[in-house]
Design a protein around this motif. Sequence first.
Motif, PDB file in Angstrom:
ATOM      1  N   ALA A  44       0.847  -1.214  -0.005  1.00  0.00           N
ATOM      2  CA  ALA A  44      -0.001  -0.184  -0.145  1.00  0.00           C
ATOM      3  C   ALA A  44       1.009   1.219   0.006  1.00  0.00           C
ATOM      4  CB  ALA A  44      -0.989   0.066   1.345  1.00  0.00           C
ATOM      5  N   PRO A  45       0.324   2.279  -0.678  1.00  0.00           N
ATOM      6  CA  PRO A  45       1.247   3.411  -0.651  1.00  0.00           C
ATOM      7  C   PRO A  45       1.153   4.127   0.654  1.00  0.00           C
ATOM      8  CG  PRO A  45      -0.814   3.682  -1.931  1.00  0.00           C
ATOM      9  CD  PRO A  45      -0.768   2.392  -1.785  1.00  0.00           C
ATOM     10  N   VAL A  46       2.152   4.850   1.045  1.00  0.00           N
ATOM     11  CA  VAL A  46       2.352   5.671   2.280  1.00  0.00           C
ATOM     12  C   VAL A  46       1.231   6.739   2.020  1.00  0.00           C
ATOM     13  CG1 VAL A  46       3.523   6.925   3.930  1.00  0.00           C
ATOM     14  CG2 VAL A  46       4.756   4.789   2.743  1.00  0.00           C
ATOM     15  N   SER A  47       0.461   7.014   2.973  1.00  0.00           N
ATOM     16  CA  SER A  47      -0.462   8.156   3.000  1.00  0.00           C
ATOM     17  C   SER A  47       0.346   9.708   2.918  1.00  0.00           C
ATOM     18  CB  SER A  47      -1.442   8.122   3.929  1.00  0.00           C
ATOM     19  OG  SER A  47      -1.113   8.506   5.299  1.00  0.00           O
ATOM     20  N   ARG A  48      -0.389  10.675   2.327  1.00  0.00           N
ATOM     21  CA  ARG A  48       0.148  11.827   2.535  1.00  0.00           C
ATOM     22  C   ARG A  48       0.286  12.466   3.784  1.00  0.00           C
ATOM     23  NH1 ARG A  48       1.688  15.734  -1.125  1.00  0.00           N
ATOM     24  NH2 ARG A  48       1.474  17.886  -0.326  1.00  0.00           N
ATOM     25  N   LYS A  49      -0.804  12.072   4.493  1.00  0.00           N
ATOM     26  CA  LYS A  49      -1.033  12.614   5.903  1.00  0.00           C
ATOM     27  C   LYS A  49       0.264  11.840   6.778  1.00  0.00           C
ATOM     28  CE  LYS A  49      -4.131  13.066   9.932  1.00  0.00           C
ATOM     29  NZ  LYS A  49      -2.972  13.160  10.844  1.00  0.00           N
ATOM     30  N   ALA A  50       0.567  10.617   6.600  1.00  0.00           N
ATOM     31  CA  ALA A  50       1.700  10.195   7.429  1.00  0.00           C
ATOM     32  C   ALA A  50       2.872  10.559   7.057  1.00  0.00           C
ATOM     33  CB  ALA A  50       1.769   8.527   7.154  1.00  0.00           C
ATOM     34  N   VAL A  51       3.259  11.024   5.824  1.00  0.00           N
ATOM     35  CA  VAL A  51       4.603  11.574   5.389  1.00  0.00           C
ATOM     36  C   VAL A  51       4.401  13.234   5.955  1.00  0.00           C
ATOM     37  CG1 VAL A  51       5.997  12.599   3.715  1.00  0.00           C
ATOM     38  CG2 VAL A  51       4.601  10.199   3.450  1.00  0.00           C
ATOM     39  N   GLU A  52       3.287  13.918   6.116  1.00  0.00           N
ATOM     40  CA  GLU A  52       3.136  15.273   6.408  1.00  0.00           C
ATOM     41  C   GLU A  52       3.488  15.312   7.899  1.00  0.00           C
ATOM     42  OE1 GLU A  52      -0.994  16.831   5.377  1.00  0.00           O
ATOM     43  OE2 GLU A  52      -0.067  17.110   3.573  1.00  0.00           O
ATOM     44  N   ASP A  53       2.772  14.351   8.559  1.00  0.00           N
ATOM     45  CA  ASP A  53       2.999  14.055  10.008  1.00  0.00           C
ATOM     46  C   ASP A  53       4.519  13.822  10.549  1.00  0.00           C
ATOM     47  OD1 ASP A  53       0.394  14.506  10.555  1.00  0.00           O
ATOM     48  OD2 ASP A  53      -0.121  12.452  11.187  1.00  0.00           O
ATOM     49  N   TYR A  54       5.195  13.093   9.882  1.00  0.00           N
ATOM     50  CA  TYR A  54       6.699  12.666   9.804  1.00  0.00           C
ATOM     51  C   TYR A  54       7.466  14.075   9.676  1.00  0.00           C
ATOM     52  CZ  TYR A  54      11.145  10.258   9.813  1.00  0.00           C
ATOM     53  OH  TYR A  54      12.498   9.779  10.240  1.00  0.00           O
ATOM     54  N   VAL A  55       7.206  14.751   8.487  1.00  0.00           N
ATOM     55  CA  VAL A  55       7.978  15.963   8.162  1.00  0.00           C
ATOM     56  C   VAL A  55       7.689  16.811   9.329  1.00  0.00           C
ATOM     57  CG1 VAL A  55       8.244  17.800   6.605  1.00  0.00           C
ATOM     58  CG2 VAL A  55       7.971  15.541   5.785  1.00  0.00           C
ATOM     59  N   ARG A  56       6.586  17.320   9.580  1.00  0.00           N
ATOM     60  CA  ARG A  56       6.299  18.149  10.749  1.00  0.00           C
ATOM     61  C   ARG A  56       7.223  17.864  12.212  1.00  0.00           C
ATOM     62  NH1 ARG A  56       0.877  17.884   9.271  1.00  0.00           N
ATOM     63  NH2 ARG A  56      -0.044  19.301   8.172  1.00  0.00           N
ATOM     64  N   SER A  57       7.081  16.489  12.366  1.00  0.00           N
ATOM     65  CA  SER A  57       7.831  16.259  13.603  1.00  0.00           C
ATOM     66  C   SER A  57       9.359  15.980  13.671  1.00  0.00           C
ATOM     67  CB  SER A  57       7.122  14.960  14.249  1.00  0.00           C
ATOM     68  OG  SER A  57       7.440  13.798  13.526  1.00  0.00           O
ATOM     69  N   HIS A  58       9.826  15.637  12.513  1.00  0.00           N
ATOM     70  CA  HIS A  58      11.281  15.422  12.443  1.00  0.00           C
ATOM     71  C   HIS A  58      11.949  16.748  11.714  1.00  0.00           C
ATOM     72  CE1 HIS A  58       9.898  11.281  12.988  1.00  0.00           C
ATOM     73  NE2 HIS A  58      10.863  11.176  13.849  1.00  0.00           N
ATOM     74  N   PHE A  59      11.515  17.481  10.792  1.00  0.00           N
ATOM     75  CA  PHE A  59      11.974  18.292  10.089  1.00  0.00           C
ATOM     76  C   PHE A  59      11.949  19.770  10.304  1.00  0.00           C
ATOM     77  CE2 PHE A  59      12.016  14.527   6.902  1.00  0.00           C
ATOM     78  CZ  PHE A  59      12.974  14.020   7.552  1.00  0.00           C
ATOM     79  N   HIS A  60      10.915  20.051  11.084  1.00  0.00           N
ATOM     80  CA  HIS A  60      10.218  21.341  11.338  1.00  0.00           C
ATOM     81  C   HIS A  60      11.541  22.359  12.158  1.00  0.00           C
ATOM     82  CE1 HIS A  60       8.029  24.878  12.945  1.00  0.00           C
ATOM     83  NE2 HIS A  60       7.304  24.514  11.856  1.00  0.00           N
TER      84      HIS A  60
END
Length: 132
Positions: free
Chosen positions: A94-110
């Motif tokens: 299954a493709p990774v959801s956009r929301k899951a990637v957004e959440d990861y980016v917010r928590s790790h790269f902000h």
Amino acid sequence: MGWLAPGGLLLVLMEKSDSSCMRMVEHFTGTRFDLCELADELRAQATELVGGVRLETVTARYRTEDLDEAVADFHLSVPSDPDRDGVDGSSPNAPVSRKAVEDYVRSHFHDLDGGYTISNDQHALHIHRPRP
């Protein structure tokens, strides 16, 4: 390495295994790629096929103030593992959801400037084949 012409150079570029981008790949796929292991294996090859191996790091960072831009270029193009569940127990294909990637980016790269900074250092593996 017999297919590489004598005196030839093969250059392999790949995301460095400990970059924040590769950690994101590992988070979503369970896979992390590393050229260090290949470099070690090549150093052990017969000297008539592999004359020299050098591994360098090319430092790179990506920064944007736009979350959509930070997420848009993240595409998972790695083989799936049928023995592994996907993120949140989903199918491994299954493709990774956009929301899951957004959440990861917010928590790790902000970053402190209100944007997103992602390290994506590269390994450059130089493989020389000696002349006869």
